[in-house]
Motif scaffolding. Structure first.
Motif, PDB file in Angstrom:
ATOM      1  N   ILE A 122      39.278  20.004  63.132  1.00 24.99           N
ATOM      2  CA  ILE A 122      39.939  19.722  64.416  1.00 24.99           C
ATOM      3  C   ILE A 122      38.938  19.090  65.379  1.00 24.99           C
ATOM      4  N   VAL A 123      37.727  19.651  65.429  1.00 22.48           N
ATOM      5  CA  VAL A 123      36.700  19.086  66.319  1.00 22.48           C
ATOM      6  C   VAL A 123      36.430  17.637  65.908  1.00 22.48           C
TER       7      VAL A 123
ATOM      8  N   ASN B 251      45.489  17.623  68.870  1.00 22.88           N
ATOM      9  CA  ASN B 251      44.321  18.286  68.295  1.00 22.88           C
ATOM     10  C   ASN B 251      43.673  19.225  69.308  1.00 22.88           C
ATOM     11  N   LEU B 252      43.656  18.769  70.569  1.00 24.77           N
ATOM     12  CA  LEU B 252      43.055  19.614  71.614  1.00 24.77           C
ATOM     13  C   LEU B 252      43.865  20.908  71.764  1.00 24.77           C
ATOM     14  N   LYS B 253      45.187  20.791  71.726  1.00 26.25           N
ATOM     15  CA  LYS B 253      46.070  21.962  71.830  1.00 26.25           C
ATOM     16  C   LYS B 253      45.814  22.921  70.675  1.00 26.25           C
ATOM     17  N   GLN B 254      45.700  22.340  69.491  1.00 25.65           N
ATOM     18  CA  GLN B 254      45.425  23.157  68.300  1.00 25.65           C
ATOM     19  C   GLN B 254      44.078  23.870  68.482  1.00 25.65           C
ATOM     20  N   PHE B 255      43.109  23.129  69.070  1.00 28.94           N
ATOM     21  CA  PHE B 255      41.782  23.716  69.282  1.00 28.94           C
ATOM     22  C   PHE B 255      41.855  24.844  70.319  1.00 28.94           C
ATOM     23  N   LEU B 256      42.633  24.615  71.399  1.00 29.60           N
ATOM     24  CA  LEU B 256      42.685  25.614  72.481  1.00 29.60           C
ATOM     25  C   LEU B 256      43.528  26.825  72.123  1.00 29.60           C
TER      26      LEU B 256
ATOM     27  N   LYS C  69      45.333  34.364  75.249  1.00 26.82           N
ATOM     28  CA  LYS C  69      45.873  33.126  74.672  1.00 26.82           C
ATOM     29  C   LYS C  69      46.898  32.437  75.569  1.00 26.82           C
TER      30      LYS C  69
ATOM     31  N   LYS D 234      44.048  28.005  65.536  1.00 26.95           N
ATOM     32  CA  LYS D 234      42.815  28.348  64.828  1.00 26.95           C
ATOM     33  C   LYS D 234      41.826  27.198  65.000  1.00 26.95           C
ATOM     34  N   LYS D 235      40.570  27.519  65.360  1.00 26.40           N
ATOM     35  CA  LYS D 235      39.578  26.474  65.579  1.00 26.40           C
ATOM     36  C   LYS D 235      38.923  26.131  64.242  1.00 26.40           C
ATOM     37  N   SER D 236      38.697  24.827  63.998  1.00 26.56           N
ATOM     38  CA  SER D 236      38.011  24.471  62.759  1.00 26.56           C
ATOM     39  C   SER D 236      37.184  23.210  63.023  1.00 26.56           C
TER      40      SER D 236
END
Ligand SMILES: Cc1cc2nc3c(=O)[nH]c(=O)nc-3n(C[C@H](O)[C@H](O)[C@H](O)COP(=O)(O)OP(=O)(O)OC[C@H]3O[C@@H](n4cnc5c(N)ncnc54)[C@H](O)[C@@H]3O)c2cc1C
Length: 453
Positions: free
Chosen positions: A290-291, A277-282, A73, A285-287
């Motif tokens: 977010i995408v 949003n990209l930071k949250q994705f990277l 991470k 938690k991916k959802s």
């Protein structure tokens, strides 16, 4: 032929395996890890920690378990110490710096990056340092070093090591919890204890090697101090991130006041919805939500992509960004103790007290004032922000130091045990002005190359 037990397969465990394998492909390496291929955070893994006093999230949000540990991470920014980092290093620090200089290129080669950017003095004892990140898609060191496919490596997942046994300086084995049963494991020539700075300290406390009631530690504290409004250049330094494949090349300003290091480092695009949003994705938690949000923000996304892929620079939303001041917290402001609460494995958790005293807060404010004078002198268009100095951390901010570092020399550190090395970022007495993980790799280089006989 030697039989080696590596306890913990994070940054240091993976580095050790990779180097031993390179130098001694016939040695028999056994890796014991609490997790497996799936990376889990503290709560999901079933470990316990509590915070006494100020909020400090390094344990709940900064610890990851499983093969690769936190490197699955992390940002993967690889930085080392030079002669510029400390004005008055003690002998142990000086020797660590010498090892950093000696093995820097080995480290870069091993992780597959190039960093030949010179450090530059910019006046008032401050200098610049360039950091190169690992490729985002290849930053888990366990995977990067192909640890699982080394022929001489045996993996022992789901072994929560709980204590080590010793006879004076000699490690006679260790205890692990496996399938809810306690097992004793021994018979190794060398042990590498590399279970992360906090968990390693917990194991040493449980083993009676470090004090159960209180182990000191420190970390950087940070705050956004200035909003910069006219581009990424600040006097002689351009802070804009450059991009090489999927890796960032970054610049920081480092300085030191009263034997305490500080650094100035940018935060770009904090208010840019696409980047958030990209930071949250990277990193989070991916959802699908977010995408979806990333896709909705297509125009900014195009601008970002243009800068990223064509100009190889980071897009800066509205040409505004934050310059943050990071400071080493004073030793004495961080303590860890065994908690009364037991975790899922029936082991005492950790209680953490990490706070900022008045003197540190004053030093922080003084440094902010001093640097503001430079901004004025350089004609930078900025706004001074009034956030309180805090112990909460940004995503890439966990560099505990000064935990197991009370050594007179590197020799004393290597000889603390005659068949075990304890390795985590807390073996460094100071983190200086860097993300300090790679600055302890040279200790492994020296130990494995020259001390394991
Ligand atoms: C989001 C984030 C970004 C970061 N970015 C950077 C950066 O850019 N540059 C930098 O230098 N540093 C960075 N860091 C810090 C860096 O990740 C850590 O310093 C580094 O990973 C620590 O390595 P380690 O081997 O000590 O521990 P870890 O990497 O945490 O590995 C510990 C290993 O031990 C295992 N383990 C734990 N407890 C036990 C037990 N009791 N028994 C058996 N196995 C156990 C775990 O499963 C894990 O595999 C970042 C950290 C975070 C959280």
């Amino acid at each position: 032929m030697k039989k080696i037990a590596i306890i913990g397969s994070g940054a240091y465990g993976s580095y050790a395996v990779s180097l031993i394998n390179e130098l001694h492909p016939d040695w028999d390496i056994h890796i014991y890890d609490v997790g497996d291929e799936e990376i889990k955070d503290q709560d999901t893994m079933g470990l316990y920690s509590e915070v006494v006093g100020s909020p400090y999230e390094a344990l709940t949000k900064g610890r990851y378990f499983g093969y690769g540990g936190a490197t699955a991470k992390w940002g993967g920014q690889i930085l080392t110490f030079s002669d510029n980092d400390f004005k008055n290093p003690n002998r142990y620090q000086k020797e660590i710096i010498e090892l950093n200089k000696k093995y820097k290129q080995n480290i870069f080669k091993k992780v597959g990056i190039e960093n030949n950017y010179p450090e530059q003095q910019i006046g008032d004892g401050m200098f610049t340092k360039t950091g190169v990140w690992l490729d985002y898609f290849s930053r888990n060191l366990f995977k990067k070093f192909n640890v699982a496919s080394c022929k001489n490596v045996t993996l022992h997942p789901h072994h929560r090591v709980s204590r080590v046994f010793f006879d004076e300086k000699h490690i006679t084995g260790f205890e692990a919890i496996h399938d809810f049963k306690t097992v004793k494991i021994d018979g190794y020539d060398y042990y590498f204890l590399a279970t992360g700075a906090f968990e390693t300290s917990r194991i040493l406390m449980m083993s009676g090697i470090q004090d159960k009631t209180c182990v000191e530690f420190s970390d950087h504290i940070v705050k956004k101090v200035y909003r910069i409004k006219n581009g990424t250049r600040v006097g002689p330094v351009d802070f804009r991130f450059l991009i090489k494949k999927f890796s960032f090349i970054t610049t920081r300003i480092i300085g030191e006041k009263d034997e305490t290091s500080f650094f100035l480092y940018p935060v770009f695009n904090a208010e840019f919805p696409f980047f958030k949003n990209l930071k949250q994705f990277l990193f989070g938690k991916k959802s699908f939500a977010i995408v979806g949000a990333i896709l909705k923000d297509i125009p900014s996304c195009m601008a970002f992509a243009w800068q990223f892929f064509i100009r190889h620079k980071l897009y800066v939303y509205k040409n505004e960004w934050y310059l943050c001041l990071h400071l080493e917290n004073q030793k004495g402001n961080g303590k860890m103790m065994l908690s009364q609460m037991l975790d899922k494995f029936g082991q005492p958790g950790l209680a953490i007290d990490f706070h900022i005293d008045k003197e540190t807060e004053e030093r922080f404010n003084q440094l902010s004032d001093d640097f503001e004078n430079h901004l004025k002198k350089w004609g930078v268009n900025y706004e001074r922000l009034q956030e309180k100095v805090h112990t909460e951390k940004f995503e890439d901010e966990y560099h505990p130091f000064g935990i197991y570092s009370d050594f007179i020399s590197v020799d004393e550190y290597f000889n603390r045990f005659d068949n075990m090395i304890v390795i985590h970022s807390g073996v460094l007495p100071r983190a200086g002005g860097i993300n300090s993980t790679a600055a302890a790799f040279p200790l492994l280089e020296e130990f494995i190359r020259n001390r394991m006989v």
